[in-house]
Design an enzyme around this catalytic site. Sequence first.
Site, PDB file in Angstrom:
ATOM      1  N   ALA A   1       8.867 -49.030  -1.506  1.00 52.21           N
ATOM      2  CA  ALA A   1       9.608 -49.495  -0.337  1.00 52.21           C
ATOM      3  C   ALA A   1       9.740 -51.014  -0.343  1.00 52.21           C
ATOM      4  CB  ALA A   1       8.922 -49.037   0.942  1.00 52.21           C
ATOM      5  N   THR A   2       9.424 -51.635  -1.474  1.00 54.80           N
ATOM      6  CA  THR A   2       9.599 -53.082  -1.624  1.00 54.80           C
ATOM      7  C   THR A   2      11.037 -53.350  -2.019  1.00 54.80           C
ATOM      8  OG1 THR A   2       7.301 -53.371  -2.289  1.00 54.80           O
ATOM      9  CG2 THR A   2       8.830 -55.113  -2.900  1.00 54.80           C
TER      10      THR A   2
ATOM     11  N   SER B   1      13.902 -46.232  -1.923  1.00 56.51           N
ATOM     12  CA  SER B   1      15.004 -46.457  -0.995  1.00 56.51           C
ATOM     13  C   SER B   1      14.883 -47.880  -0.456  1.00 56.51           C
ATOM     14  CB  SER B   1      14.978 -45.464   0.165  1.00 56.51           C
ATOM     15  OG  SER B   1      16.021 -45.764   1.092  1.00 56.51           O
ATOM     16  N   ALA B   2      16.017 -48.547  -0.311  1.00 55.56           N
ATOM     17  CA  ALA B   2      16.003 -49.889   0.270  1.00 55.56           C
ATOM     18  C   ALA B   2      15.651 -49.846   1.748  1.00 55.56           C
ATOM     19  CB  ALA B   2      17.362 -50.555   0.072  1.00 55.56           C
ATOM     20  N   ASN B   3      15.729 -48.651   2.336  1.00 53.53           N
ATOM     21  CA  ASN B   3      15.337 -48.471   3.733  1.00 53.53           C
ATOM     22  C   ASN B   3      14.762 -47.065   3.864  1.00 53.53           C
ATOM     23  OD1 ASN B   3      15.536 -47.760   6.641  1.00 53.53           O
ATOM     24  ND2 ASN B   3      16.470 -49.779   6.811  1.00 53.53           N
ATOM     25  N   MET B   4      13.555 -46.948   4.368  1.00 58.18           N
ATOM     26  CA  MET B   4      12.879 -45.662   4.442  1.00 58.18           C
ATOM     27  C   MET B   4      13.294 -44.821   5.642  1.00 58.18           C
ATOM     28  SD  MET B   4      10.896 -44.926   1.933  1.00 58.18           S
ATOM     29  CE  MET B   4      10.764 -45.854   0.403  1.00 58.18           C
TER      30      MET B   4
ATOM     31  N   HIS C   1      17.121 -59.501  11.702  1.00 56.50           N
ATOM     32  CA  HIS C   1      15.710 -59.186  11.497  1.00 56.50           C
ATOM     33  C   HIS C   1      14.829 -60.249  12.145  1.00 56.50           C
ATOM     34  CE1 HIS C   1      17.172 -56.373   8.386  1.00 56.50           C
ATOM     35  NE2 HIS C   1      16.032 -55.743   8.590  1.00 56.50           N
ATOM     36  N   HIS C   2      13.547 -59.976  12.167  1.00 53.20           N
ATOM     37  CA  HIS C   2      12.552 -60.882  12.731  1.00 53.20           C
ATOM     38  C   HIS C   2      12.463 -62.186  11.934  1.00 53.20           C
ATOM     39  CE1 HIS C   2       9.957 -59.612   9.368  1.00 53.20           C
ATOM     40  NE2 HIS C   2      10.437 -58.409   9.612  1.00 53.20           N
TER      41      HIS C   2
ATOM     42  N   LYS D   1      10.981 -62.416   8.097  1.00 50.37           N
ATOM     43  CA  LYS D   1      11.607 -61.785   6.925  1.00 50.37           C
ATOM     44  C   LYS D   1      12.137 -62.853   5.979  1.00 50.37           C
ATOM     45  CE  LYS D   1      14.849 -58.164   5.535  1.00 50.37           C
ATOM     46  NZ  LYS D   1      13.813 -57.457   4.740  1.00 50.37           N
TER      47      LYS D   1
ATOM     48  N   THR E   1      18.677 -53.362   2.966  1.00 50.76           N
ATOM     49  CA  THR E   1      19.499 -52.346   3.617  1.00 50.76           C
ATOM     50  C   THR E   1      20.960 -52.764   3.673  1.00 50.76           C
ATOM     51  OG1 THR E   1      17.614 -51.663   4.951  1.00 50.76           O
ATOM     52  CG2 THR E   1      19.793 -50.988   5.717  1.00 50.76           C
TER      53      THR E   1
END
Length: 243
Positions: A81-82, A105-108, A138-139, A142, A149
């Site tokens: 998931a990295t 996956s680029a996004n789980m 995003h936060h 990041k 994604t």
Amino acid sequence: MRIILSGYGTMGKVVESLSIERNIEIVGIFSLIDIENSSYPVFKDAENLPEADAIIDFSHPDATEKLLKTAKVHKIAMVVATTGAREKLQSLMDEAAKEIPLFFSANMSYGVHVLTEALKFLTPLLSEDYDIEILERHHNKKIDAPSGTAVKLLEAIQSVNPDYFPIYDRSQGEHKRDKKEVGMSAMRGGTIVGEHEVMFAGTDEVIEITHRAQSKKIFADGALKAAEKLMNKEAGFYTFNNL
């Protein structure tokens, strides 16, 4: 199910919390950096890991790289998931998948997967008369931009029309918008978990599709479910499309 956590940052701790709720055993943590006050054994050698059913990797590309290079030795299924260093890691994932079942996956989030499938359907219908833009938020912690994604969404569009190409900066632009460019915009601030918006802008109308992650638990949930399915799979490269 017995798992090894690769990385023990924010997402690692979310996976830990959800694992405890579901009575999933964590047998250790793989980390290249020191972890203080860990409740689990910490391993820095990717070749000498404890027995486990799966590794769940929410870490750093450097750690992921070491795990992938030693897949032939540790023989443990991996959920990767990295999202950083995608091009570098892809060849290593392909090689590791010859030895172990590996999910990436680029996004789980399964919802994001559904969004990418929707884009494959919509793009051919709207490509002639609509401009496409992708915006992600995003936060403030990041690091990578655009997000993995956002790249995944772009790739979904390109998979049905390879003429589309990304534009990351228009500040020096001297020409009007190209019909096949996809603007990629990234915003960083506060504690936003993750928001992705795809806009199809036509004449006198706009179609927007948005996915908002309201908790990091959706990513941990996706990773754990993928790990459960990998337990009964042969070596190979798996995604949401074939798992």
